[in-house]
Design a protein around this motif. Sequence first.
Motif, mmCIF file in Angstrom:
data_model
loop_
_atom_site.group_PDB
_atom_site.id
_atom_site.type_symbol
_atom_site.label_atom_id
_atom_site.label_comp_id
_atom_site.label_asym_id
_atom_site.label_seq_id
_atom_site.Cartn_x
_atom_site.Cartn_y
_atom_site.Cartn_z
ATOM 1 N N UNK A 49 0.756 -1.287 -0.167
ATOM 2 C CA UNK A 49 -0.083 -0.296 0.039
ATOM 3 C C UNK A 49 0.922 1.438 -0.028
ATOM 4 N N UNK A 50 1.945 1.204 0.717
ATOM 5 C CA UNK A 50 2.928 2.219 0.951
ATOM 6 C C UNK A 50 3.842 2.700 -0.367
ATOM 7 N N UNK A 51 4.471 1.608 -0.812
ATOM 8 C CA UNK A 51 5.547 1.686 -1.495
ATOM 9 C C UNK A 51 5.143 1.285 -3.105
ATOM 10 N N UNK A 52 3.914 0.409 -3.382
ATOM 11 C CA UNK A 52 3.604 0.022 -4.460
ATOM 12 C C UNK A 52 4.335 -1.694 -4.402
ATOM 13 N N UNK A 53 4.212 -2.261 -5.517
ATOM 14 C CA UNK A 53 4.461 -3.770 -5.734
ATOM 15 C C UNK A 53 5.907 -3.947 -5.527
ATOM 16 N N UNK A 54 6.765 -3.142 -6.458
ATOM 17 C CA UNK A 54 8.316 -3.698 -6.597
ATOM 18 C C UNK A 54 8.892 -3.876 -5.273
ATOM 19 N N UNK A 55 9.031 -2.637 -4.631
ATOM 20 C CA UNK A 55 9.920 -2.424 -3.469
ATOM 21 C C UNK A 55 9.172 -3.271 -2.205
ATOM 22 N N UNK A 56 7.992 -3.472 -2.058
ATOM 23 C CA UNK A 56 7.327 -4.200 -1.110
ATOM 24 C C UNK A 56 7.813 -5.692 -0.933
ATOM 25 N N UNK A 57 7.968 -6.330 -2.114
ATOM 26 C CA UNK A 57 8.665 -7.621 -2.225
ATOM 27 C C UNK A 57 9.861 -7.935 -1.684
ATOM 28 N N UNK A 58 10.687 -6.967 -2.029
ATOM 29 C CA UNK A 58 12.132 -6.957 -1.486
ATOM 30 C C UNK A 58 12.551 -6.941 -0.033
ATOM 31 N N UNK A 59 12.022 -5.727 0.440
ATOM 32 C CA UNK A 59 11.973 -5.364 1.878
ATOM 33 C C UNK A 59 11.144 -6.482 2.606
ATOM 34 N N UNK A 60 10.157 -6.919 2.247
ATOM 35 C CA UNK A 60 9.447 -8.031 3.039
ATOM 36 C C UNK A 60 10.086 -9.264 3.041
ATOM 37 N N UNK A 61 10.877 -9.730 2.079
ATOM 38 C CA UNK A 61 11.595 -10.835 1.894
ATOM 39 C C UNK A 61 12.983 -10.564 2.837
ATOM 40 N N UNK A 62 13.406 -9.413 3.077
ATOM 41 C CA UNK A 62 14.543 -9.367 3.627
ATOM 42 C C UNK A 62 14.269 -9.159 5.281
ATOM 43 N N UNK A 63 12.948 -8.878 5.529
ATOM 44 C CA UNK A 63 12.824 -8.830 7.044
ATOM 45 C C UNK A 63 12.091 -10.114 7.256
ATOM 46 N N UNK A 64 11.592 -10.885 6.389
ATOM 47 C CA UNK A 64 11.348 -12.163 6.648
ATOM 48 C C UNK A 64 12.743 -13.018 6.967
ATOM 49 N N UNK A 65 13.565 -12.825 6.357
ATOM 50 C CA UNK A 65 15.054 -13.515 6.520
ATOM 51 C C UNK A 65 15.717 -13.050 7.961
ATOM 52 N N UNK A 66 15.232 -11.703 8.039
ATOM 53 C CA UNK A 66 15.862 -11.300 9.418
ATOM 54 C C UNK A 66 15.241 -11.847 10.618
ATOM 55 N N UNK A 67 13.683 -11.890 10.649
ATOM 56 C CA UNK A 67 12.975 -12.678 11.601
ATOM 57 C C UNK A 67 13.145 -14.156 12.036
ATOM 58 N N UNK A 68 13.519 -14.944 10.636
ATOM 59 C CA UNK A 68 13.894 -16.222 10.701
ATOM 60 C C UNK A 68 15.207 -16.506 11.350
ATOM 61 N N UNK A 69 16.010 -15.501 10.949
ATOM 62 C CA UNK A 69 17.327 -15.665 11.466
ATOM 63 C C UNK A 69 17.407 -15.476 12.974
ATOM 64 N N UNK A 70 16.734 -14.361 13.573
ATOM 65 C CA UNK A 70 16.779 -14.054 15.044
ATOM 66 C C UNK A 70 16.073 -15.042 15.626
ATOM 67 N N UNK A 71 14.713 -15.610 14.976
ATOM 68 C CA UNK A 71 14.034 -16.298 15.971
ATOM 69 C C UNK A 71 14.358 -18.128 15.974
ATOM 70 N N UNK A 72 14.653 -18.412 14.662
ATOM 71 C CA UNK A 72 15.272 -19.651 14.482
ATOM 72 C C UNK A 72 16.461 -20.187 14.282
ATOM 73 N N UNK A 73 17.038 -19.497 13.104
ATOM 74 C CA UNK A 73 18.260 -19.984 12.789
ATOM 75 C C UNK A 73 19.557 -19.791 13.824
ATOM 76 N N UNK A 74 19.420 -18.724 14.498
ATOM 77 C CA UNK A 74 20.510 -18.425 15.390
ATOM 78 C C UNK A 74 20.344 -19.344 16.824
ATOM 79 N N UNK A 75 19.152 -19.513 16.988
ATOM 80 C CA UNK A 75 18.933 -20.520 18.200
ATOM 81 C C UNK A 75 19.277 -22.134 17.856
ATOM 82 N N UNK A 76 18.997 -22.359 16.530
ATOM 83 C CA UNK A 76 19.302 -23.619 16.143
ATOM 84 C C UNK A 76 20.584 -23.840 16.070
ATOM 85 N N UNK A 77 21.523 -22.649 15.556
ATOM 86 C CA UNK A 77 23.039 -22.779 15.232
ATOM 87 C C UNK A 77 23.721 -22.993 16.720
ATOM 88 N N UNK A 78 23.027 -22.163 17.874
ATOM 89 C CA UNK A 78 23.459 -22.375 19.142
ATOM 90 C C UNK A 78 23.373 -23.498 19.773
#
Length: 170
Positions: free
Chosen positions: A130-159
């Motif tokens: 809604x804010x940025x339009x279609x193109x930027x939304x997918x890249x930013x969302x994908x990056x944030x998904x990777x960040x959350x997944x890393x913080x919530x699951x990957x880092x604890x799994x690694x530890x």
Amino acid sequence: MSVSLESEESRPRGRNETEEERADRRWVELLQEVRVAQTGVQILLAFLLSIVFTRRFAELGDVDRAIFVVTVVLGAASTGALIGPVSFHRFVTGRQLKPQTVEWASRLTVTGLLLLLCTVTSALLLILRVVLGHAGAYWITGALFAWFASCWFLLPAWARRKAPERPRGR
């Protein structure tokens, strides 16, 4: 005062607790963790449920409405999974099932966190579209998904993988 290495090495590591004490401790820790996640998902879901009654909602296109519906369903499913441990505990209290209750509640919590990850990602996608339009939304969302997944699951799994194996009883 010096302590010999031999006495330090011979001391048991970890907690010296019974299975029931361990289950009680793990249950209290799990409840504290669930409280944090429950608060977040409940606030997010309440916000999502109120959006339908705003004027701007009527302007959403079909794709954004579909993303909204998916987001609300994921939020509701996450809420159910994160509240599930409380209900599970209430129904089996007094049945000598505390260790099993902790295991099932832990599984529900991880499921709820996975669903919360999807809910937050989906909500971000909708907002950013809604804010940025279609193109930027997918890249930013994908990056944030990777960040959350890393913080919530990957880092604890690694530890967890790097941690030394401990005997089950401790």
